[in-house]
Write a protein that holds these residues in place. Structure first.
Motif, PDB file in Angstrom:
ATOM      1  N   LEU A 262       0.829  -1.205   0.000  1.00 23.76           N
ATOM      2  CA  LEU A 262       0.000   0.000   0.000  1.00 23.76           C
ATOM      3  C   LEU A 262       0.868   1.261   0.000  1.00 23.76           C
ATOM      4  O   LEU A 262       0.545   2.254  -0.670  1.00 23.76           O
ATOM      5  CB  LEU A 262      -0.926  -0.004   1.210  1.00 23.76           C
ATOM      6  N   GLU A 265       2.023   1.784  -3.504  1.00 22.61           N
ATOM      7  CA  GLU A 265       0.941   2.267  -4.373  1.00 22.61           C
ATOM      8  C   GLU A 265       0.626   3.736  -4.107  1.00 22.61           C
ATOM      9  O   GLU A 265       0.443   4.534  -5.039  1.00 22.61           O
ATOM     10  CB  GLU A 265      -0.306   1.406  -4.168  1.00 22.61           C
ATOM     11  N   LEU A 266       0.571   4.107  -2.827  1.00 23.29           N
ATOM     12  CA  LEU A 266       0.277   5.498  -2.476  1.00 23.29           C
ATOM     13  C   LEU A 266       1.413   6.418  -2.893  1.00 23.29           C
ATOM     14  O   LEU A 266       1.184   7.571  -3.302  1.00 23.29           O
ATOM     15  CB  LEU A 266       0.032   5.622  -0.968  1.00 23.29           C
ATOM     16  N   LYS A 292      -7.394   3.047  -7.240  1.00 22.27           N
ATOM     17  CA  LYS A 292      -7.949   3.396  -5.924  1.00 22.27           C
ATOM     18  C   LYS A 292      -8.804   2.265  -5.363  1.00 22.27           C
ATOM     19  O   LYS A 292      -8.798   2.016  -4.155  1.00 22.27           O
ATOM     20  CB  LYS A 292      -8.749   4.692  -6.020  1.00 22.27           C
ATOM     21  N   MET A 295      -6.457  -0.173  -3.889  1.00 23.70           N
ATOM     22  CA  MET A 295      -5.956   0.312  -2.600  1.00 23.70           C
ATOM     23  C   MET A 295      -7.010   0.128  -1.520  1.00 23.70           C
ATOM     24  O   MET A 295      -6.684  -0.197  -0.379  1.00 23.70           O
ATOM     25  CB  MET A 295      -5.518   1.777  -2.725  1.00 23.70           C
ATOM     26  N   THR A 298      -6.804  -3.398  -0.368  1.00 25.10           N
ATOM     27  CA  THR A 298      -5.636  -3.604   0.501  1.00 25.10           C
ATOM     28  C   THR A 298      -5.905  -3.077   1.902  1.00 25.10           C
ATOM     29  O   THR A 298      -5.564  -3.717   2.904  1.00 25.10           O
ATOM     30  CB  THR A 298      -4.399  -2.906  -0.092  1.00 25.10           C
ATOM     31  N   PHE A 328      -4.412   8.496   1.965  1.00 20.11           N
ATOM     32  CA  PHE A 328      -5.208   8.149   0.784  1.00 20.11           C
ATOM     33  C   PHE A 328      -6.336   9.160   0.573  1.00 20.11           C
ATOM     34  O   PHE A 328      -6.601   9.611  -0.559  1.00 20.11           O
ATOM     35  CB  PHE A 328      -5.777   6.738   0.945  1.00 20.11           C
TER      36      PHE A 328
END
Length: 349
Positions: A262, A265-266, A292, A295, A298, A328
């Motif tokens: 995560l 990804e962020l 998104k 995410m 996750t 996020f």
């Protein structure tokens, strides 16, 4: 050792030069007082210069009153001057005139340190004129010479901070950075965020300027910078929690890879938003929705893992999970703002 002469330094020098030229033409004595006033009056933005002049008017009123009372009641002995300066500073602070405290003290000293124990009208006018010339010279130079490009300066700060943060968020999960270097980077990021927030206050002041070109675009930029700084703060909070808890999570959790995934990804999401703002990339909105959604999955998996866990595990995982969720959310808001800005700019062009 770096030696940089910035625009503000140049403008301060020019303000002093202009002040001395004017006092020389008017044959005013004690031109050093006017020069000092010019240095003290140089502000970081045009609106702060305007606000400073307003405070100077009130502060100089206080200075004149206290100078007259001090001279007539106490005389011009050094102890008397010092006492009057102390009282005037206290009054200035009580009135909220914190920015002009130094200039008020300078005015009092200029008026009380006369060649004799009397102060006449001409003497008062001369001393106030010296302060006024310095302040006005600083304002004119600040307004018309090298006017500051606050948007460019602030985004430069934000960009520099984001690059450092993105680097740390890549290396911390993999433990490829030494602890001393990591702490050094933490301190630098904290300073940069604080500096960016201070600069945001400066650029926010410019909203009340009447002569801004393309005012709506300017206001949209202010909102975007505000969200960018919030993202930086959320990212820095995440870094602090990772440094504190990641080792314990890896020791106690079989799914620490979810956190690392995560974070990656962020981090990529954040970099893409900044690139989109710079118009270097165009992000497909459908692809972003899929990213998104992934995410979200996750995050939900991470929350599921915490269900029924011992308190100790919660104390390790929850701060990081909460930081990830808040980050996020802020990135999602920032993306929407950048897309709106992009759309408005396209409509204008």
């Amino acid at each position: 050792m770096e030696f940089n002469i910035g625009p503000r330094m140049l403008k301060t020098g020019l303000a002093v030069t202009l002040t001395l030229l004017v006092t020389g033409m008017l044959n005013l004595k004690f031109d050093i007082i006017a020069a000092i006033a010019a240095v003290l009056a140089m502000q970081q933005s045009i609106m702060r210069s305007v606000a400073y002049i307003k405070e100077v008017l009130v502060g100089n009123g206080v200075a004149v009153i206290f100078s007259l009372l001090g001279t007539f009641l106490l005389g011009t002995h050094p102890l008397s001057v010092g006492a009057v300066v102390i009282i005037s500073i206290a009054v200035n602070i009580k009135l909220g005139l914190n920015k002009t405290v130094s200039l008020t003290a300078l005015t009092i000293m200029a008026m009380m340190l006369a060649s004799n124990d009397s102060i006449n009208f001409i003497y008062i006018v001369e001393r106030i004129s010296l302060i006024a010339i310095g302040v006005i010279a600083a304002f004119l130079v600040n307004a018309f010479i090298f006017p500051p490009d606050h948007k460019k300066n602030l985004y430069s700060l934000v960009k520099k901070t984001s690059e450092k943060i993105h680097f740390l968020l890549r290396v911390i999960p993999n433990k490829t950075l030494s602890i001393p270097k990591q702490k050094e980077e933490d301190r630098e990021i904290e300073k940069l965020i604080s500096k960016a927030k201070d600069y945001y206050e400066i650029i926010s002041d410019e909203r009340s300027r009447l002569f801004i070109k393309n005012k709506m675009e300017f206001l949209r930029s202010i909102i975007i910078y505000k969200h960018m700084i919030r993202v930086l703060e959320r990212q820095y909070t995440l870094i602090i929690h990772l440094e504190k808890n990641l080792v314990e999570i890896e020791d106690s959790s079989t799914r620490s890879y979810l956190i690392k995934k995560l974070i990656s990804e962020l981090n990529g999401y954040s970099e893409n938003i900044f690139l989109m703002y710079e118009e270097k990339v165009k992000l497909d909105s459908d692809l972003q929705r899929e990213t998104k959604a992934a995410m979200h999955v996750t995050i939900n998996n991470l929350i599921d893992e915490l269900q029924g866990s011992e308190f100790t595990k919660w104390s390790y995982v929850f701060p990081i999970a909460n930081s990830l969720i808040e980050l996020f959310d802020e990135l999602d808001k920032l993306e929407r703002m950048v897309r709106i800005n992009e759309l408005k700019a396209a409509q204008v062009s």
